[in-house]
Design a protein around this motif. Structure first.
Motif, mmCIF file in Angstrom:
data_model
loop_
_atom_site.group_PDB
_atom_site.id
_atom_site.type_symbol
_atom_site.label_atom_id
_atom_site.label_comp_id
_atom_site.label_asym_id
_atom_site.label_seq_id
_atom_site.Cartn_x
_atom_site.Cartn_y
_atom_site.Cartn_z
ATOM 1 N N THR A 65 13.235 51.927 -68.016
ATOM 2 C CA THR A 65 13.446 51.163 -66.790
ATOM 3 C C THR A 65 13.901 52.107 -65.683
ATOM 4 O O THR A 65 14.745 52.979 -65.905
ATOM 5 N N ASP A 66 13.347 51.943 -64.502
ATOM 6 C CA ASP A 66 13.761 52.727 -63.340
ATOM 7 C C ASP A 66 14.986 52.057 -62.721
ATOM 8 O O ASP A 66 14.934 50.883 -62.317
ATOM 9 N N VAL A 67 16.103 52.793 -62.656
ATOM 10 C CA VAL A 67 17.360 52.245 -62.156
ATOM 11 C C VAL A 67 17.901 53.116 -61.025
ATOM 12 O O VAL A 67 17.461 54.251 -60.816
ATOM 13 N N VAL A 68 18.884 52.558 -60.311
ATOM 14 C CA VAL A 68 19.532 53.265 -59.205
ATOM 15 C C VAL A 68 20.752 54.006 -59.736
ATOM 16 O O VAL A 68 21.546 53.451 -60.504
ATOM 17 N N THR A 69 20.902 55.258 -59.328
ATOM 18 C CA THR A 69 22.046 56.072 -59.740
ATOM 19 C C THR A 69 22.839 56.525 -58.511
ATOM 20 O O THR A 69 22.350 56.478 -57.387
ATOM 21 N N ASP A 84 23.184 58.660 -50.689
ATOM 22 C CA ASP A 84 24.206 58.470 -51.716
ATOM 23 C C ASP A 84 23.606 58.080 -53.060
ATOM 24 O O ASP A 84 24.288 58.177 -54.089
ATOM 25 N N LEU A 85 22.349 57.657 -53.051
ATOM 26 C CA LEU A 85 21.755 57.054 -54.237
ATOM 27 C C LEU A 85 20.501 57.794 -54.673
ATOM 28 O O LEU A 85 19.858 58.480 -53.886
ATOM 29 N N GLY A 86 20.170 57.652 -55.939
ATOM 30 C CA GLY A 86 18.966 58.247 -56.501
ATOM 31 C C GLY A 86 18.326 57.285 -57.476
ATOM 32 O O GLY A 86 18.737 56.124 -57.603
ATOM 33 N N LYS A 87 17.345 57.780 -58.210
ATOM 34 C CA LYS A 87 16.650 56.965 -59.200
ATOM 35 C C LYS A 87 16.553 57.738 -60.511
ATOM 36 O O LYS A 87 16.517 58.964 -60.530
ATOM 37 N N ALA A 88 16.509 56.984 -61.602
ATOM 38 C CA ALA A 88 16.330 57.589 -62.924
ATOM 39 C C ALA A 88 15.579 56.600 -63.803
ATOM 40 O O ALA A 88 15.681 55.385 -63.628
ATOM 41 N N SER A 89 14.808 57.140 -64.752
ATOM 42 C CA SER A 89 14.083 56.324 -65.710
ATOM 43 C C SER A 89 14.749 56.470 -67.070
ATOM 44 O O SER A 89 14.797 57.563 -67.637
ATOM 45 N N ILE A 90 15.309 55.370 -67.575
ATOM 46 C CA ILE A 90 16.071 55.437 -68.825
ATOM 47 C C ILE A 90 15.697 54.267 -69.733
ATOM 48 O O ILE A 90 15.108 53.275 -69.289
ATOM 49 N N SER A 91 16.041 54.400 -71.027
ATOM 50 C CA SER A 91 15.945 53.276 -71.956
ATOM 51 C C SER A 91 17.217 52.461 -71.790
ATOM 52 O O SER A 91 18.292 52.888 -72.211
ATOM 53 N N LEU A 92 17.116 51.320 -71.153
ATOM 54 C CA LEU A 92 18.286 50.537 -70.754
ATOM 55 C C LEU A 92 18.576 49.443 -71.768
ATOM 56 O O LEU A 92 17.712 48.632 -72.096
ATOM 57 N N ASP A 93 19.818 49.439 -72.268
ATOM 58 C CA ASP A 93 20.269 48.369 -73.150
ATOM 59 C C ASP A 93 20.390 47.084 -72.335
ATOM 60 O O ASP A 93 20.932 47.103 -71.225
ATOM 61 N N PRO A 94 19.911 45.941 -72.858
ATOM 62 C CA PRO A 94 20.000 44.684 -72.103
ATOM 63 C C PRO A 94 21.421 44.303 -71.721
ATOM 64 O O PRO A 94 21.637 43.567 -70.757
ATOM 65 N N ALA A 95 22.418 44.802 -72.483
ATOM 66 C CA ALA A 95 23.813 44.463 -72.179
ATOM 67 C C ALA A 95 24.338 45.213 -70.961
ATOM 68 O O ALA A 95 25.378 44.843 -70.401
ATOM 69 N N VAL A 96 23.643 46.271 -70.553
ATOM 70 C CA VAL A 96 24.084 47.067 -69.410
ATOM 71 C C VAL A 96 23.473 46.497 -68.131
ATOM 72 O O VAL A 96 22.251 46.360 -68.023
ATOM 73 N N PRO A 118 29.313 60.556 -58.909
ATOM 74 C CA PRO A 118 27.956 61.061 -59.163
ATOM 75 C C PRO A 118 27.606 61.004 -60.647
ATOM 76 O O PRO A 118 28.454 61.224 -61.504
ATOM 77 N N GLY A 119 26.352 60.693 -60.915
ATOM 78 C CA GLY A 119 25.880 60.654 -62.292
ATOM 79 C C GLY A 119 26.000 59.296 -62.960
ATOM 80 O O GLY A 119 25.526 59.122 -64.083
ATOM 81 N N SER A 120 26.605 58.326 -62.290
ATOM 82 C CA SER A 120 26.775 57.002 -62.881
ATOM 83 C C SER A 120 25.681 56.058 -62.421
ATOM 84 O O SER A 120 25.045 56.271 -61.386
ATOM 85 N N LEU A 121 25.451 55.016 -63.219
ATOM 86 C CA LEU A 121 24.516 53.975 -62.821
ATOM 87 C C LEU A 121 25.201 53.038 -61.831
ATOM 88 O O LEU A 121 26.411 52.825 -61.903
ATOM 89 N N LEU A 122 24.436 52.487 -60.917
ATOM 90 C CA LEU A 122 24.989 51.555 -59.942
ATOM 91 C C LEU A 122 24.838 50.132 -60.471
ATOM 92 O O LEU A 122 23.724 49.684 -60.759
ATOM 93 N N ALA A 123 25.961 49.429 -60.605
ATOM 94 C CA ALA A 123 25.956 48.047 -61.074
ATOM 95 C C ALA A 123 26.030 47.096 -59.886
ATOM 96 O O ALA A 123 26.616 47.438 -58.850
ATOM 97 N N PRO A 124 25.464 45.907 -59.996
ATOM 98 C CA PRO A 124 25.509 44.954 -58.883
ATOM 99 C C PRO A 124 26.926 44.625 -58.427
ATOM 100 O O PRO A 124 27.164 44.404 -57.237
ATOM 101 N N SER A 125 27.878 44.600 -59.364
ATOM 102 C CA SER A 125 29.257 44.242 -59.020
ATOM 103 C C SER A 125 29.982 45.343 -58.248
ATOM 104 O O SER A 125 31.085 45.120 -57.744
#
Length: 234
Positions: A65-69, A84-96, A118-125
């Motif tokens: 899944t392509d996510v925002v970092t 401030d933001l980037g993109k990454a393609s990762i195997s994302l656990d549904p719980a994350v 830096p280096g963290s995934l961006l969560a909606p919250s």
């Protein structure tokens, strides 16, 4: 000597008489095992099920899944930009819970509700469309010594009370009618890390514009204490 005479001589000497050359020995018959159709069907079914399981596992592992970092430090309340933001393609656990890359434009321009690293995934919250300091409020920085810091971590949005504790020998002229110390309502906007050597933590507290000058005066005189409010704010 003829064969008849030779046989007679052998018999007279008591030697066994050869009756002829032995023929080939036939191998023992081995009965073929009877095949059971039910066992064969079960084996084929297990092989098919195992193959399907491997295929599903490979699909799950291969799904990305392509996510925002976050690519650089963002302070609480800071407006997010594309830099401030980037993109990454990762195997994302549904719980994350993470902001997907196709929603990048929806978070740009919003404010960071928490400090982003830096280096963290961006969560909606972690983002908000609201200003952390609302209209009619002021931001008061409060320095807390190690013994004044609550054991509960201070997080943005947490409601607190600013309590006036008069210095020794000082009398409070504007005490409330109930006789208790004067308090002001506030809300945590940001809490810094403890300063090296002193352990002092600076907490930015949003309070009403009318209470801001009073709280600042208490901070200046060293008579302000910060107390966590009840979860419902009362």
């Amino acid at each position: 000597m003829s064969k008849t005479k030779e046989a007679t001589a052998v018999a007279e000497r008591g030697l066994p008489q050869q009756t002829g050359v032995a023929g080939p020995v036939s191998p023992p018959r081995v009965s073929a095992r009877r095949r059971r159709p039910g066992v064969i069907a079960l084996s084929l079914g297990l092989i098919a099920a195992g193959g399907a399981g491997v295929a599903v596992l490979l699909l799950q592992v291969g799904h990305r899944t392509d996510v925002v970092t976050v690519v650089r430090d963002v302070q609480v309340g800071q407006v997010l930009t594309e830099q401030d933001l980037g993109k990454a393609s990762i195997s994302l656990d549904p719980a994350v819970k993470a902001v997907t890359a196709d929603h990048l434009d929806q978070v740009v321009g919003k404010r960071a509700a928490v400090e982003l690293r830096p280096g963290s995934l961006l969560a909606p919250s972690q983002v908000t469309a609201d200003s952390l300091v609302k209209a009619g409020e002021q931001l008061v920085p409060i320095g807390l010594k190690p013994e004044q810091i609550p054991a509960t971590a201070l997080v943005p949005g947490q409601k607190v009370e600013l309590v006036h504790v008069p210095a020794q020998g000082e009398t409070e002229t504007d005490k409330p009618s109930d006789g208790g110390p004067k308090t002001l309502a506030g809300r945590v906007v940001k809490a810094s890390a403890a300063a090296p050597g002193t352990g002092v933590v600076v907490v930015d507290v949003a309070t009403s514009a009318t209470d801001g000058p009073t709280a600042a005066a208490w901070v200046s005189s060293g008579t302000l204490r910060l107390v966590l409010a009840a979860p419902d704010g009362h």
